[in-house]
Write a protein that holds these residues in place. Structure first.
Motif, PDB file in Angstrom:
ATOM      1  N   LYS A 151    -133.032  79.701   5.229  1.00 58.17           N
ATOM      2  CA  LYS A 151    -132.947  79.063   4.029  1.00 58.17           C
ATOM      3  C   LYS A 151    -131.835  79.053   3.284  1.00 58.17           C
ATOM      4  N   TYR A 152    -130.881  80.006   3.518  1.00 61.72           N
ATOM      5  CA  TYR A 152    -129.712  80.144   2.809  1.00 61.72           C
ATOM      6  C   TYR A 152    -128.451  79.840   3.719  1.00 61.72           C
ATOM      7  N   ARG A 153    -127.776  78.780   3.696  1.00 58.82           N
ATOM      8  CA  ARG A 153    -126.515  78.511   4.779  1.00 58.82           C
ATOM      9  C   ARG A 153    -125.283  78.140   4.050  1.00 58.82           C
ATOM     10  N   SER A 154    -125.194  77.975   2.642  1.00 62.63           N
ATOM     11  CA  SER A 154    -124.072  77.698   2.148  1.00 62.63           C
ATOM     12  C   SER A 154    -124.322  78.297   0.700  1.00 62.63           C
ATOM     13  N   LYS A 155    -123.262  78.301  -0.251  1.00 63.07           N
ATOM     14  CA  LYS A 155    -123.303  78.944  -1.345  1.00 63.07           C
ATOM     15  C   LYS A 155    -124.310  78.119  -2.425  1.00 63.07           C
ATOM     16  N   SER A 156    -124.318  76.865  -2.109  1.00 65.69           N
ATOM     17  CA  SER A 156    -125.091  75.927  -2.784  1.00 65.69           C
ATOM     18  C   SER A 156    -126.393  76.003  -2.652  1.00 65.69           C
ATOM     19  N   ASP A 157    -127.014  76.750  -1.752  1.00 60.87           N
ATOM     20  CA  ASP A 157    -128.517  77.121  -1.363  1.00 60.87           C
ATOM     21  C   ASP A 157    -128.893  78.160  -2.257  1.00 60.87           C
ATOM     22  N   LEU A 158    -127.986  79.085  -2.630  1.00 61.74           N
ATOM     23  CA  LEU A 158    -128.301  80.103  -3.408  1.00 61.74           C
ATOM     24  C   LEU A 158    -129.089  79.908  -4.840  1.00 61.74           C
ATOM     25  N   ASP A 159    -129.940  80.424  -5.290  1.00 66.75           N
ATOM     26  CA  ASP A 159    -130.454  80.503  -6.689  1.00 66.75           C
ATOM     27  C   ASP A 159    -129.983  81.618  -7.455  1.00 66.75           C
ATOM     28  N   GLY A 160    -130.382  81.683  -8.448  1.00 69.46           N
ATOM     29  CA  GLY A 160    -129.841  82.745  -9.336  1.00 69.46           C
ATOM     30  C   GLY A 160    -130.371  84.126  -8.887  1.00 69.46           C
ATOM     31  N   SER A 161    -131.569  84.463  -8.528  1.00 77.28           N
ATOM     32  CA  SER A 161    -132.072  85.509  -7.923  1.00 77.28           C
ATOM     33  C   SER A 161    -131.586  85.979  -6.577  1.00 77.28           C
ATOM     34  N   ARG A 162    -131.055  85.142  -5.932  1.00 72.55           N
ATOM     35  CA  ARG A 162    -130.610  85.567  -4.603  1.00 72.55           C
ATOM     36  C   ARG A 162    -129.098  85.503  -4.449  1.00 72.55           C
ATOM     37  N   ARG A 163    -128.301  85.128  -5.497  1.00 73.34           N
ATOM     38  CA  ARG A 163    -126.984  84.807  -5.364  1.00 73.34           C
ATOM     39  C   ARG A 163    -126.182  86.202  -4.879  1.00 73.34           C
ATOM     40  N   VAL A 164    -126.761  87.374  -5.620  1.00 73.20           N
ATOM     41  CA  VAL A 164    -125.784  88.745  -5.143  1.00 73.20           C
ATOM     42  C   VAL A 164    -126.397  89.219  -3.976  1.00 73.20           C
ATOM     43  N   GLU A 165    -127.792  89.365  -3.814  1.00 75.80           N
ATOM     44  CA  GLU A 165    -128.222  89.705  -2.558  1.00 75.80           C
ATOM     45  C   GLU A 165    -127.993  89.155  -1.073  1.00 75.80           C
ATOM     46  N   VAL A 166    -128.028  87.915  -1.108  1.00 77.90           N
ATOM     47  CA  VAL A 166    -127.808  87.026   0.053  1.00 77.90           C
ATOM     48  C   VAL A 166    -126.352  86.446   0.093  1.00 77.90           C
ATOM     49  N   GLY A 167    -125.675  86.350  -1.066  1.00 75.96           N
ATOM     50  CA  GLY A 167    -124.347  85.683  -0.858  1.00 75.96           C
ATOM     51  C   GLY A 167    -123.320  86.580   0.045  1.00 75.96           C
ATOM     52  N   HIS A 168    -123.304  87.719   0.194  1.00 74.56           N
ATOM     53  CA  HIS A 168    -122.415  88.248   1.190  1.00 74.56           C
ATOM     54  C   HIS A 168    -122.677  88.180   2.437  1.00 74.56           C
ATOM     55  N   TYR A 169    -123.702  87.571   2.831  1.00 73.53           N
ATOM     56  CA  TYR A 169    -123.971  87.357   4.331  1.00 73.53           C
ATOM     57  C   TYR A 169    -123.687  85.775   4.486  1.00 73.53           C
ATOM     58  N   ILE A 170    -123.355  84.854   3.824  1.00 73.25           N
ATOM     59  CA  ILE A 170    -122.948  83.611   3.788  1.00 73.25           C
ATOM     60  C   ILE A 170    -121.652  83.642   4.360  1.00 73.25           C
ATOM     61  N   ASN A 171    -121.448  83.890   5.554  1.00 74.80           N
ATOM     62  CA  ASN A 171    -119.921  84.028   6.078  1.00 74.80           C
ATOM     63  C   ASN A 171    -119.702  83.446   7.589  1.00 74.80           C
ATOM     64  N   ARG A 172    -118.761  83.553   8.007  1.00 73.52           N
ATOM     65  CA  ARG A 172    -118.653  83.471   9.469  1.00 73.52           C
ATOM     66  C   ARG A 172    -119.726  84.303  10.244  1.00 73.52           C
ATOM     67  N   ALA A 173    -119.890  85.551  10.211  1.00 74.22           N
ATOM     68  CA  ALA A 173    -120.596  86.494  11.093  1.00 74.22           C
ATOM     69  C   ALA A 173    -121.822  86.011  10.665  1.00 74.22           C
ATOM     70  N   GLY A 174    -122.567  85.668   9.381  1.00 71.74           N
ATOM     71  CA  GLY A 174    -123.834  85.550   9.097  1.00 71.74           C
ATOM     72  C   GLY A 174    -124.219  84.032   9.620  1.00 71.74           C
ATOM     73  N   LEU A 175    -123.289  83.222   9.665  1.00 77.10           N
ATOM     74  CA  LEU A 175    -123.632  81.714  10.399  1.00 77.10           C
ATOM     75  C   LEU A 175    -123.875  81.809  11.879  1.00 77.10           C
ATOM     76  N   ARG A 176    -122.988  82.794  12.513  1.00 77.61           N
ATOM     77  CA  ARG A 176    -123.151  83.102  13.813  1.00 77.61           C
ATOM     78  C   ARG A 176    -124.566  83.417  14.317  1.00 77.61           C
ATOM     79  N   VAL A 177    -125.115  84.370  13.375  1.00 77.28           N
ATOM     80  CA  VAL A 177    -126.564  84.922  13.524  1.00 77.28           C
ATOM     81  C   VAL A 177    -127.358  83.946  13.497  1.00 77.28           C
ATOM     82  N   LEU A 178    -127.471  83.364  12.505  1.00 74.46           N
ATOM     83  CA  LEU A 178    -128.264  82.029  12.228  1.00 74.46           C
ATOM     84  C   LEU A 178    -128.339  81.182  13.498  1.00 74.46           C
ATOM     85  N   GLN A 179    -127.215  80.685  13.705  1.00 70.77           N
ATOM     86  CA  GLN A 179    -127.023  79.902  14.976  1.00 70.77           C
ATOM     87  C   GLN A 179    -127.752  80.140  16.182  1.00 70.77           C
ATOM     88  N   ALA A 180    -127.651  81.700  16.454  1.00 73.65           N
ATOM     89  CA  ALA A 180    -128.297  82.330  17.641  1.00 73.65           C
ATOM     90  C   ALA A 180    -129.911  82.378  17.464  1.00 73.65           C
TER      91      ALA A 180
END
Length: 340
Positions: free
Chosen positions: A248-277
């Protein structure tokens, strides 16, 4: 054997990501008609559904009405393993679960797990705190026993011997059936096992630590071998990386207030590589990414049941469907490489 499945001939169920995706109500007749798979928790006699339903959102992002709908749906799909803690929503999670079990008359059908050590009323793992916390949990859960009690924290200020003796008294009194650790290092788990043997008290049978496609090293490079050596059933928490592995979260714009800290650090090249797989494997199974992420965990040795939460009833099917997904060796290698 830890994590051993009990064959019951459950019918595989396909999950579709198309616009005509079947709903929870439509699939209930399919999934609920046959017994669900069960796995054994370590050396205990607990037989559990391979996906544990967490109550960490009950009384917080899910009110009591929606929480009960989620619980009803989970059980309708064959689920029987409910996980909560005395600190979740200040105890409201346990209250909701307790009221639900009482109203449904389902206590004997549920393997009930809760945790102590983090509550504001009874913090830490001193003997007095553990005993008082369990008594309070039993009251909120409206039951006379906890099937699986976790030590929610590692409390180095309290000798393990004191904590273990307190838990053993609860086991002997029938208020706790089995117990395990959460957020413990491998060395501390070994220390607890040695102390248990010396004292002649109940031993840990389970471990609940963070483990998912985005957070592998801590478990795989240390805890996995300890869990195997000690015959601990493993229940990975944060199994979907705080929701990131749902896709559900693939860019910073997808983050809501409750998820910003928890999920935000996964939205990077490594995280998107995992989502692609994940996307690629999910497409091959006609399943959502969350289902595949849980199926990946279920393929790992000693993993019994990932712990996942649902704040709405429509999320439940994607979680429980993981037990019917069999990933090929090629798919597992693809996910392993992407998340290495």
């Amino acid at each position: 054997m830890t994590g051993e499945s009990v064959p019951v001939g459950r019918r595989p169920v396909a999950v579709t990501t198309s616009p005509t995706r079947i709903t929870t109500e439509q699939t209930r007749a399919i999934v609920g008609a046959t017994p669900a798979a069960r796995r054994q928790v370590g050396p205990s006699d607990l037989q559990v559904f391979p996906v544990a339903l967490s109550g960490n959102v009950f009384g917080w992002t899910a009110d009591s009405v929606e929480s009960e709908r989620v619980l009803d749906s989970y059980v309708a799909y064959g689920g029987n393993f409910i996980d909560t803690a005395d600190s979740y929503a200040g105890g409201r999670s346990e209250i909701i679960i307790g009221n639900w079990m009482r109203s449904r008359g389902s206590r004997d059908d549920i393997v009930l797990a809760t945790k102590v050590g983090k509550s504001a009323d009874h913090p830490g793992l001193a003997a007095r705190a553990v005993t008082a916390a369990v008594e309070a949990s039993l009251h909120r859960l409206r039951t006379d026993r906890i099937d699986l009690l976790y030590l929610h924290i590692d409390d180095p200020d309290v000798p393990f011997e004191e904590t273990l003796l307190a838990v053993d008294e609860l086991v002997r009194a029938g208020k706790v059936r089995y117990f395990g650790g959460s957020h413990h290092t491998g060395s501390r788990l070994i220390e607890a096992r040695i102390a248990s043997a010396q004292l002649g008290v109940a031993r840990m049978v389970a471990l609940q630590n963070q483990y998912n496609l985005m957070f592998r090293r801590e478990y795989e490079e240390g805890l996995a071998r300890v869990a195997a050596d000690l015959h601990l059933g493993v229940m990975p928490r944060f199994a979907l990386a705080s929701g990131f592995l749902t896709g559900k979260y693939r860019s910073k714009s997808d983050l809501d207030g409750s998820r910003r800290v928890e999920v935000g650090h996964y939205i990077n090249r490594a995280g998107l590589r995992v989502l692609q797989a994940l996307d690629a494997v999910a497409a091959e199974h006609d399943s959502p990414p969350a289902t595949v992420a849980l199926a990946w965990l279920l393929s790992k040795p000693n993993v019994v049941a990932p712990v996942v939460s649902a704040s709405a009833v429509d999320q439940v099917f994607d979680l429980v469907a993981a037990v019917d997904v069999r990933l090929t060796r090629s798919q597992l290698m693809s996910l392993d490489r992407a998340s290495a």
